[in-house]
Write an enzyme that holds these catalytic residues in place. Structure first.
Site, PDB file in Angstrom:
ATOM      1  N   ASP A  67       4.838   0.244  -1.234  1.00 24.82           N
ATOM      2  CA  ASP A  67       5.031   0.900  -2.594  1.00 24.82           C
ATOM      3  C   ASP A  67       5.920   2.081  -2.523  1.00 24.82           C
ATOM      4  OD1 ASP A  67       3.075   1.976  -0.773  1.00 24.82           O
ATOM      5  OD2 ASP A  67       1.482   1.976  -2.318  1.00 24.82           O
ATOM      6  N   ASN A 136     -11.179   4.351  -3.361  1.00 25.81           N
ATOM      7  CA  ASN A 136     -11.569   3.547  -4.699  1.00 25.81           C
ATOM      8  C   ASN A 136     -11.271   2.037  -4.627  1.00 25.81           C
ATOM      9  OD1 ASN A 136      -8.933   3.419  -4.600  1.00 25.81           O
ATOM     10  ND2 ASN A 136      -8.814   4.580  -6.744  1.00 25.81           N
ATOM     11  N   HIS A 138      -8.596   0.457  -3.686  1.00 20.72           N
ATOM     12  CA  HIS A 138      -7.171  -0.127  -4.284  1.00 20.72           C
ATOM     13  C   HIS A 138      -6.447  -0.314  -2.671  1.00 20.72           C
ATOM     14  CE1 HIS A 138      -5.143   4.431  -3.707  1.00 20.72           C
ATOM     15  NE2 HIS A 138      -5.095   3.616  -2.283  1.00 20.72           N
ATOM     16  N   GLU A 143      -4.562  -0.127  -8.318  1.00 24.54           N
ATOM     17  CA  GLU A 143      -5.834   0.719  -8.579  1.00 24.54           C
ATOM     18  C   GLU A 143      -6.874  -0.209  -9.412  1.00 24.54           C
ATOM     19  OE1 GLU A 143      -5.841   3.316  -7.306  1.00 24.54           O
ATOM     20  OE2 GLU A 143      -4.148   4.865  -7.695  1.00 24.54           O
TER      21      GLU A 143
HETATM   22  P1  PGA Z   1      -5.161   6.824   3.685  1.00 28.60           P
HETATM   23  O1  PGA Z   1      -4.869   6.213   1.991  1.00 28.60           O
HETATM   24  O2  PGA Z   1      -4.609   6.178   4.854  1.00 28.60           O
HETATM   25  O3  PGA Z   1      -4.418   8.076   3.603  1.00 28.60           O
HETATM   26  O4  PGA Z   1      -6.565   7.070   3.538  1.00 28.60           O
HETATM   27  C1  PGA Z   1      -4.819   4.776   2.230  1.00 28.60           C
HETATM   28  C2  PGA Z   1      -4.554   4.319   0.751  1.00 28.60           C
HETATM   29  O5  PGA Z   1      -4.921   5.061  -0.211  1.00 28.60           O
HETATM   30  O6  PGA Z   1      -4.206   3.065   0.632  1.00 28.60           O
END
Ligand code: PGA
Length: 250
Positions: A67, A136, A138, A143
């Site tokens: 992404d 959350n 995702h 999302e």
């Molecule tokens: P993080 O993010 O590795 O910074 O915890 C993971 C994500 O949001 O996919």
């Protein structure tokens, strides 16, 4: 799904690097899907070490990132282009021509997304997709509420993710509103998945992903349907699993 529980972040990262290196040894021209975020940083450091000390060869590897923020040029310090070059690509012998990261400044986003999907197909599909997971639920920027069959497309960032990612920007207002992200369906098409999670803040998400019902409200739960998914997490991230022993198949 194979769940591997390691003691801590370092052990998780080393285990993940062994898996990636094993694939590169078996298939030097493999297609790797990369992720950004804080979680894979230890994995990337270990891959850099393996390149320097053990000659792990990335020269034939093709890469696709999950992404990118819409509106951030590649040289922006918070862009995922910048992240990948700073934290991995510039330290290894990857061939720039084989690197693909969604273009946040694409003029025609829809056309770009179609092209990205096509490029993945032309490359023969992704052999191993590395994934982090949002608290959350995702995966990439899919999302809660994302279609479980979705393809690469533009997505609005969830308020939760905006708050979570504000730590990387001066303030929350600077966090871009939109992203280009591989879809859940795009990710599920990868031949294998490697999802990493570390820390207590990911315990609920890992519990839902491994033991919860499959739901678009927690897009990561779809990983249960993948034929070859490995989750490597540390003890904190695994702390809410009801069946908990290292290296179990579910
Ligand atoms: P993080 O993010 O590795 O910074 O915890 C993971 C994500 O949001 O996919």
């Amino acid at each position: 799904m194979l769940v591997v529980i390691k003691q801590d972040y370092d052990e998780m990262s080393k285990e993940a690097a062994l898996l990636v290196a094993d694939l590169i040894h078996r298939k030097p021209n493999c297609v790797l899907g990369f992720a950004t975020g804080s979680t894979p940083l230890g994995l990337y450091q270990e891959l850099i070490r393996m390149y320097r000390e053990e000659g792990l060869d990335f020269s034939k590897v093709t890469t696709f990132n999950l992404d990118e923020y819409v509106g951030l040029p590649p040289e922006h310090p918070q862009s995922y282009h910048y992240f990948m070059w700073e934290n991995l690509f510039k330290h290894i012998n990857v061939d720039r021509r084989y690197v693909h990261i969604p273009h946040g400044m694409a003029v025609d986003v829809e056309e770009f997304c179609e092209w990205y999907e096509e490029r993945i197909k032309q490359a023969g599909g992704i052999d191993l997709q590395i994934l982090g997971i949002g608290a959350n639920g995702h995966i990439a920027f899919n999302e809660p509420g994302s279609s479980l069959g979705s393809r690469t497309r533009i997505k609005t960032l969830d308020e939760f993710t905006k708050r979570d990612n504000a730590r990387f920007f001066e303030n929350q207002e600077e966090v871009p509103k939109y992203t280009i992200t591989m879809g859940v369906g795009t990710i599920m098409d990868a031949k294998s998945l490697l999802l990493l999670a570390s820390g207590n803040s990911k315990a609920d998400a890992i519990h839902a992903t491994v033991e919860g019902p499959i739901t678009a409200l927690y897009p990561a739960t779809i990983v249960q349907m993948h034929r070859k998914a490995t989750i490597i997490c540390d003890e904190e991230a695994a702390s809410k699993l009801s069946r908990k022993y290292s290296g179990y198949l579910s």
